[in-house]
Motif scaffolding. Structure first.
Motif, short mmCIF file in Angstrom:
data_model
loop_
_atom_site.label_atom_id
_atom_site.label_comp_id
_atom_site.label_asym_id
_atom_site.label_seq_id
_atom_site.Cartn_x
_atom_site.Cartn_y
_atom_site.Cartn_z
N ALA A 1 4.43 -3.94 -37.49
CA ALA A 1 5.89 -2.98 -37.23
C ALA A 1 6.65 -3.80 -37.66
O ALA A 1 7.55 -3.63 -38.60
N TRP A 2 6.63 -5.21 -37.58
CA TRP A 2 7.88 -6.71 -37.93
C TRP A 2 8.02 -6.34 -39.77
O TRP A 2 8.81 -6.44 -40.22
N ASP B 1 16.34 -1.97 -41.04
CA ASP B 1 16.21 -1.92 -40.38
C ASP B 1 16.04 -3.46 -39.18
O ASP B 1 15.86 -2.54 -38.37
N VAL B 2 16.07 -4.60 -40.01
CA VAL B 2 16.35 -5.43 -39.31
C VAL B 2 18.10 -5.02 -38.48
O VAL B 2 18.43 -5.54 -36.80
N ARG C 1 2.72 5.19 -43.37
CA ARG C 1 2.23 5.46 -41.95
C ARG C 1 3.39 5.31 -41.14
O ARG C 1 3.65 6.10 -40.26
N THR C 2 4.54 4.16 -41.68
CA THR C 2 5.35 4.09 -40.50
C THR C 2 6.32 5.37 -40.72
O THR C 2 7.44 5.28 -40.03
N TYR C 3 6.69 4.96 -42.62
CA TYR C 3 8.29 5.64 -43.02
C TYR C 3 7.80 7.09 -43.06
O TYR C 3 8.89 7.51 -43.97
N ASP C 4 6.57 7.31 -43.71
CA ASP C 4 6.12 8.79 -43.99
C ASP C 4 6.68 9.60 -45.58
O ASP C 4 6.83 9.97 -45.98
N HIS D 1 5.98 -17.01 -33.18
CA HIS D 1 5.03 -17.10 -33.95
C HIS D 1 5.44 -16.49 -35.46
O HIS D 1 5.53 -16.53 -36.40
N LEU D 2 5.15 -15.31 -34.41
CA LEU D 2 5.10 -14.16 -35.53
C LEU D 2 6.39 -14.09 -36.79
O LEU D 2 6.22 -13.43 -37.49
N HIS D 3 8.01 -14.03 -36.00
CA HIS D 3 8.93 -13.77 -36.47
C HIS D 3 8.57 -15.34 -37.61
O HIS D 3 9.93 -15.26 -39.01
#
Length: 309
Positions: free
Chosen positions: A257-258, A132-133, A295-298, A214-216
């Protein structure tokens, strides 16, 4: 580390194929079953590139082409030159599918062709971007992105073509880093003039680009909107509004999401228990992580891991 560098570092597989072609026309080579990202650079002369059965595009000397998401592509000296050979899995075949030996075409390490005067010289590199990255990187590009030759890119291409024909200790590592360099130069040039995802456009925005970095840099940290705002010197309300407008998501929604993107790749590429993956992306509670992942990938992390393998 900036966000684009972080994506490229996380997305790339550990190996990259680099080959050089020096040939005088007529010639035509089709590459089948290609990896997710190919880098093709014309160093001398010109060539024509066609994706699958699409419209040919000319590559002049110094041009760099980035190719993504296609099943095959053909490089030839002229659009009218009929297909000669197909390269599949490192093996050369006739267009009828008969294997062909690489006889009389080996000029130097990783270098093929006839080497005659007036020949076109090209370098081709290929990556298989992971998970996914990798998908995030590929989303920046159309199936074919051509970056025109510039004086800034030429030294990198010259160095790559010099090194590709050498065989010394550590040569694969040198070629990998040079190919990375050419890729980043081409990506940077393409992204400067293309319509891109909102998160990429936000990288250069004052304050917001720093927040994304910062988040990454530390996705597992227990970030709050207030802490991020303080880090970049904005009020909480101003930061939240600006981030949402430029990135297209609120800060903590983007962070989730990340984290899920990183988790999806960790589940596919490691044997770490789900609880350990959860901790790596910032969740102390495996149940809360599983809920967010589903919730993201079902599907649950365990199901995702099993299906991926």
């Amino acid at each position: 580390m900036d966000v684009l560098s972080d994506l490229l570092q996380r997305a790339q597989a550990s190996d990259a194929l680099v080959r050089q072609i020096i040939a005088r026309g007529p010639w035509s080579v089709t590459y089948a079953d290609v990896p997710s990202l190919s880098v093709v650079a014309t160093l001398g002369g010109s060539a024509w590139l066609r994706l699958d059965d699409g419209v040919p595009t000319m590559l002049a000397a110094g041009d760099i082409a980035l190719i993504t998401g296609v099943g095959s592509y053909t490089i030839a000296d002229d659009p009218a030159t009929p297909a000669y050979y197909v390269i599949r899995g490192g093996q050369k075949y006739t267009i009828d599918g008969e294997p062909v030996e690489w006889r009389g075409e080996y000029l130097a390490p990783r270098t093929y062709g006839d080497g005659l005067p007036g020949a076109t010289t090209m370098v081709r590199g290929a990556y298989d971007l992971r998970g996914d990255v990798g998908r995030r990187v590929l989303e920046l590009l159309p199936p074919l992105a051509v970056v025109s030759g510039t004086p800034q890119n030429r030294p990198a291409l010259d160095l790559l073509t010099t090194e590709v024909a050498r065989e010394e200790p550590g040569q694969d590592a040198v070629l990998r880093r040079l190919l990375d360099f050419v890729l980043v130069l081409a990506l940077r040039a393409w992204c400067a003039n293309a319509e891109l995802p909102s998160w990429y456009q936000a990288l250069s925005a004052p304050g917001i680009g720093d927040a994304l970095r910062h988040l990454h840099d530390d996705p597992a940290h227990r970030w709050s909107v207030a802490e991020l705002a303080a880090k970049v010197g904005l009020s909480r309300a101003t930061f939240a509004a600006r981030f949402t407008k430029l990135v297209g998501q609120p800060p903590l929604t983007y962070l989730t999401a990340w984290r899920m993107t990183l988790a999806a790749d960790l589940l596919r590429t490691t044997t770490a228990p789900v609880a350990a993956v959860a901790r790596q992306v910032g969740y102390e509670d495996p149940f809360a992580f599983s809920v967010a992942f589903k919730r993201t990938y079902d599907e649950s992390p365990t199901t995702w891991r099993g299906r991926g393998r």
